[in-house]
Write a protein that holds these residues in place. Structure first.
Motif, PDB file in Angstrom:
ATOM      1  N   ALA A 225       0.531   6.628  -6.676  1.00  0.00           N
ATOM      2  CA  ALA A 225      -0.402   6.166  -5.640  1.00  0.00           C
ATOM      3  C   ALA A 225      -1.436   5.211  -6.220  1.00  0.00           C
TER       4      ALA A 225
ATOM      5  N   ALA B 231       4.879   7.804   5.146  1.00  0.00           N
ATOM      6  CA  ALA B 231       4.936   7.799   3.691  1.00  0.00           C
ATOM      7  C   ALA B 231       5.871   6.705   3.189  1.00  0.00           C
TER       8      ALA B 231
ATOM      9  N   ARG C 200       0.850  -1.189   0.000  1.00  0.00           N
ATOM     10  CA  ARG C 200       0.000   0.000   0.000  1.00  0.00           C
ATOM     11  C   ARG C 200       0.882   1.234   0.000  1.00  0.00           C
ATOM     12  N   GLU C 201       0.651   2.121  -0.955  1.00  0.00           N
ATOM     13  CA  GLU C 201       1.505   3.282  -1.096  1.00  0.00           C
ATOM     14  C   GLU C 201       0.877   4.511  -0.427  1.00  0.00           C
ATOM     15  N   ARG C 202       1.726   5.286   0.225  1.00  0.00           N
ATOM     16  CA  ARG C 202       1.334   6.607   0.736  1.00  0.00           C
ATOM     17  C   ARG C 202       2.356   7.587   0.174  1.00  0.00           C
TER      18      ARG C 202
ATOM     19  N   GLU D 100      -2.581   6.391  -1.110  1.00  0.00           N
ATOM     20  CA  GLU D 100      -2.980   7.720  -0.659  1.00  0.00           C
ATOM     21  C   GLU D 100      -2.034   8.768  -1.241  1.00  0.00           C
TER      22      GLU D 100
END
Length: 853
Positions: A255, A317, A231-233, A262
């Motif tokens: 993202a 992040a 999961r990317e932030r 996010e």
């Protein structure tokens, strides 16, 4: 012996199909040749589930007599003796009857697994122990039966059985999940659309967390140390320059590559002001962030690279997107590594993307002077003087001739000016003295001695130093003025940001407090009035006398005076602003004075809004009174005219009435006067409601104590009304007289509109600290667009007979319920009709049942 495997079917709510799916899987395993046995299955009367269980071998349950109640429980010994390959055990969180081997069914499952038997089981998300408090907040139901998280996390497989909330409510309305008598209560309580949506999200998040934990265990077991980011932030840094939109679109694409990615955009404002930020560009970029589904943030930081990295770490992040520097290469050589290089060096495990753009590598200009001279600037100036002086001397000595003295002097003058531009007055004075001595020693006769032979040489040296001081003074003054201008720009940007939040519909107090915390990198900010928290952002430190009342994380701010007393600023004469975190500088306090003024204005505006709302209610009251007077002239005239005519006719001396005619006239007069009395009573009640002087006496009351007198008053019996009032229903807090009047009105309407041969149902249930009484009819119902009209005074929805009245009944009922801290709402009856729902709080100290499972 090999331990059995546990497979759990997880659902967000009852009725999603967990048991059906478990039985379906059991049938599949049996078709593959495995020995499958049903240990225990709860069909809850659902035909499809019962049909799926047919044909599967079942171990007979153990029958337990508990206080006169016959209970069927899992026969653990029987299943262990049978020793199938797979045992189907429904409802993992079930509590066993007293006297059995284990108190909980999940303990029975552990025994089966220990015996080498594979188990298929089911559980709802509300039965997980760690989510108990969250479930209570969402549904208002306290779950007594729970399963430890460790049991589920130790399962070999957890499979989510999912269904859309709208479809689940549809199945409930069709009677597939619960009997028809429980449908209405379930739809309005546990199976509300919001509840089901929240439970579904909770189930998905719990399962996602379990998948993440499994992934971590796999990596640990296999010695995998590199990152596997599922999961990317993504954090995109904005300078306010033209490259911002390019960076945002690139960050959005990054993202979007992973589910749930996010996008966050951050702009760093220094204590000296904005760095090359164009207000129009920044505003457009903020709008683009929102369009791309991201969030915009603004922080204050004197060191831009460290501020960016700190923000990225604070939001966890995984990716950081920055643009290629707009400075030319010459400027980069003179001033050292830029923001990008420092961010890459400090980012650690955060991936940094340096994106090229059209504005990269601008024209060659001198570096901008970004504010008052710092120690770093002065050190650079001193270094330039120490390094540039010897190099310039070596070059000039090498190229020196008898006629080059003028060029030599101007060269050293240029060095002094450059040092003044770079480091200010002190490095410039040092460079002026050093260059004057060097000129005298290397270039003025007699060479290699420091002597002043004539007064003209002394005057020249003094003028040389004065020139350096003047240039340094101009540089320092310009830097200070630039700092003042940029500080004003920073303040304007912050206030414009707050104003934008308010214009977009955010609460003014919350927006000001949140932006204050974010802009000054504080741990927490709270606005208090008379000890009551009006708005908060972040969590104050727990040390000292600080009160932990704000939501958020204590790690949100930088290390400063965490744990110390907060900085308190007055907001007018009625509120106080508490600031937790770093110590604030004088310039920060000046900006905070502007913010406190804005907070005071927001508080005053709130007071004015409340006053305006009060005036609006007075206007509405006047309208009701006007309508009331208009209705009186028409609706009271009918019974009054009928009674007057009847009495006048009876008293007429020239008319001889028969006994039957006389009785009819007396009956007409009596009926009209009774109607008139009821109308006047209703008018008085409405007046008291409007004036807020209706006398209400709240006390614990059994619901049946109000229902039975209402039925007696209307002469209604079992042939007309069916009662469904549980014996263990807790007492409510209500006024017995007013509640009876409400029930009389609702029952009279329901009986009046029910078709012949059908019964009105009066059902009661407890849920989330309240008791709901439902008056259900199967009549024609009311069109959806007119449901709210039934509570408006003088609305009769087309009824105009002589005994109908003013149309105040439901308006009075709703007013009575609100006066008793209750509610009165309408719902459609499944299959046709109208359901009136009364909700009252449970009396203090009364036991609250859990409601729908």
């Amino acid at each position: 012996m090999t331990r059995g495997q546990l497979r759990v079917f997880l659902g967000a709510a009852p009725g999603v199909g967990k048991t059906y799916t478990m039985l379906e899987e059991g049938r599949r395993l049996r078709s593959e040749g495995y020995d499958v046995t049903v240990a225990v299955v709860e069909t809850h009367g659902r035909a499809a589930t019962a049909a799926m269980a047919e044909g599967l071998e079942t171990v007979p349950p153990v029958v337990v007599d508990h206080r006169g109640l016959v209970l069927s429980e899992l026969d653990l010994a029987g299943v262990l003796d049978r020793r199938p390959d797979y045992a189907l055990v429904d409802e993992l969180a079930h509590t066993n009857a007293p006297g059995l081997a284990h108190a909980k069914r999940w303990q029975d499952v552990q025994a089966l697994l220990g015996a080498g038997i594979n188990v298929l089981s089911t559980v709802n998300i509300q039965h997980i122990e760690s989510l108990n408090d969250v479930i209570e907040q969402i549904t208002g139901t306290v779950q007594r039966e729970t399963v430890p998280d460790s049991v589920l996390r130790a399962a070999d497989q957890v499979e989510l059985v999912d269904i859309a909330p709208q479809l689940l409510r549809g199945r409930l309305s069709q009677g597939i999940i619960y009997p028809s008598g429980r449908v209405d209560a379930a739809l309005s309580n546990y199976f509300r659309l919001g509840n089901l949506t929240a439970l579904r999200e909770l189930a998905l998040l719990w399962l996602a967390d379990e998948v993440d934990s499994s992934l971590k265990r796999y990596r640990a077991e296999n010695g995998i140390s590199n990152k596997w980011e599922a999961r990317e932030r993504v954090v995109v840094t904005l300078t306010g320059g033209p490259e911002g939109q390019t960076l945002l679109r690139r960050g959005a694409r990054i993202a979007a590559r992973s589910a749930g990615g996010e996008l966050l955009a951050v702009h760093v404002t220094s204590p000296d002001g904005l760095r090359d930020a164009h207000p129009g560009e920044l505003s457009a970029q903020r709008a683009l962030v929102e369009k791309l589904g991201g969030t915009f943030h603004q922080v204050v930081g004197g060191d831009v690279p460290h501020a960016l990295v700190d923000f990225a770490r604070g939001v966890n992040a995984t990716q950081l997107v920055i643009g290629v520097s707009r400075r030319p290469r010459l400027a980069a050589l003179l001033t050292g590594p830029g923001i990008g290089a420092t961010v890459v060096r400090e980012s650690g495990d955060i991936d940094v993307h340096i994106v090229n753009h059209a504005a990269a590598g601008g024209r060659a200009v001198l570096p901008r002077l970004g504010g008052a001279l710092t120690m770093r600037r002065r050190l650079w100036g001193m270094a330039l003087a120490l390094a540039g002086g010897p190099l310039l001397t070596w070059f000039l000595v090498t190229m020196s001739t008898e006629d080059s003295i003028t060029g030599d002097v101007l060269s050293y003058q240029l060095l002094v000016i450059l040092v003044a531009l770079a480091g200010g007055i002190w490095p410039a004075l040092f460079a002026a003295l050093l260059s004057g001595i060097t000129l005298d020693y290397f270039f003025i006769q007699p060479l290699y001695t420091v002597t002043v032979a004539t007064p003209e040489h002394a005057l020249a040296l003094i003028l040389y130093i004065v020139n350096a001081m003047l240039v340094s003074y101009v540089v320092d003054r310009a830097a200070r003025r630039s700092r003042t201008a940029r500080r004003a720009a920073a303040e304007s940007e912050l206030l414009a940001s707050v104003a934008g939040n308010v214009l977009r519909g955010e609460d003014a107090l919350a927006a000001l407090v949140s932006r204050t915390r974010e802009a000054f990198s504080l741990t927490a900010v709270r606005l208090l009035a008379d000890g009551v928290e009006l708005a908060a952002a972040g969590t104050p430190p727990s040390a000292g006398t600080a009160v932990n009342a704000a939501a958020g994380s204590a790690d949100n701010g930088p290390a400063g005076n965490a744990g110390a007393e907060p900085t308190r600023l007055p907001v007018g004469d009625r509120a106080e602003l508490e600031l937790y975190g770093r110590d604030l500088e004088a310039a920060d306090r000046r900006l905070l004075a502007v913010i406190t003024a804005q907070l005071e204005a927001a508080l005053d505006f709130g007071d004015l809004t409340q006053t305006a709302e009060g005036l609006g209610s007075l206007a509405a009251t006047d309208k009701v009174r006007t309508a009331l007077l208009a209705a009186v002239g028409h609706d009271l005239r009918r019974p009054l005219t009928a009674a007057t005519a009847a009495v006048t006719g009876l008293r007429a001396p020239d008319v001889q009435w028969s006994e039957q005619d006389r009785s009819e006239l007396l009956a007409t007069a009596e009926e009209s006067l009774a109607t008139l009395s009821d109308l006047v009573t209703s008018l008085l009640d409405v007046s008291r409601l409007q004036a807020g002087v209706l006398g209400i006496s709240l006390a614990p009351l059994e619901t049946a104590e109000a229902v039975l007198p209402a039925l007696e008053e209307l002469n209604l019996g079992p042939a007309e009304v069916e009662l469904e009032i549980p014996a263990d229903l807790p007492p409510v807090l209500a006024d017995s007289v007013l509640l009876q009047r409400v029930l009389v009105n609702l029952l009279a309407n329901a009986v009046r509109f029910s078709p012949p041969g059908s019964k009105v149902v009066l059902a009661a249930s407890a849920f989330a600290g309240r008791v709901e009484v439902r008056v259900i009819d199967c009549g024609p119902g009311i069109a959806p667009e007119r449901l709210e009209d039934v509570f408006v005074p003088f609305q009769r929805l087309g009824d105009t007979d002589n005994l109908t009245g003013l149309g105040l009944g439901l308006a009075l009922a709703k007013g009575f319920m609100e006066g008793m801290m209750g509610t009165l709402e309408t719902e459609d009856t499944p299959g046709g009709g109208l359901t009136m729902v009364l909700s009252l709080p449970v009396a203090a100290g009364a036991p609250v049942t859990a409601g729908t499972p």
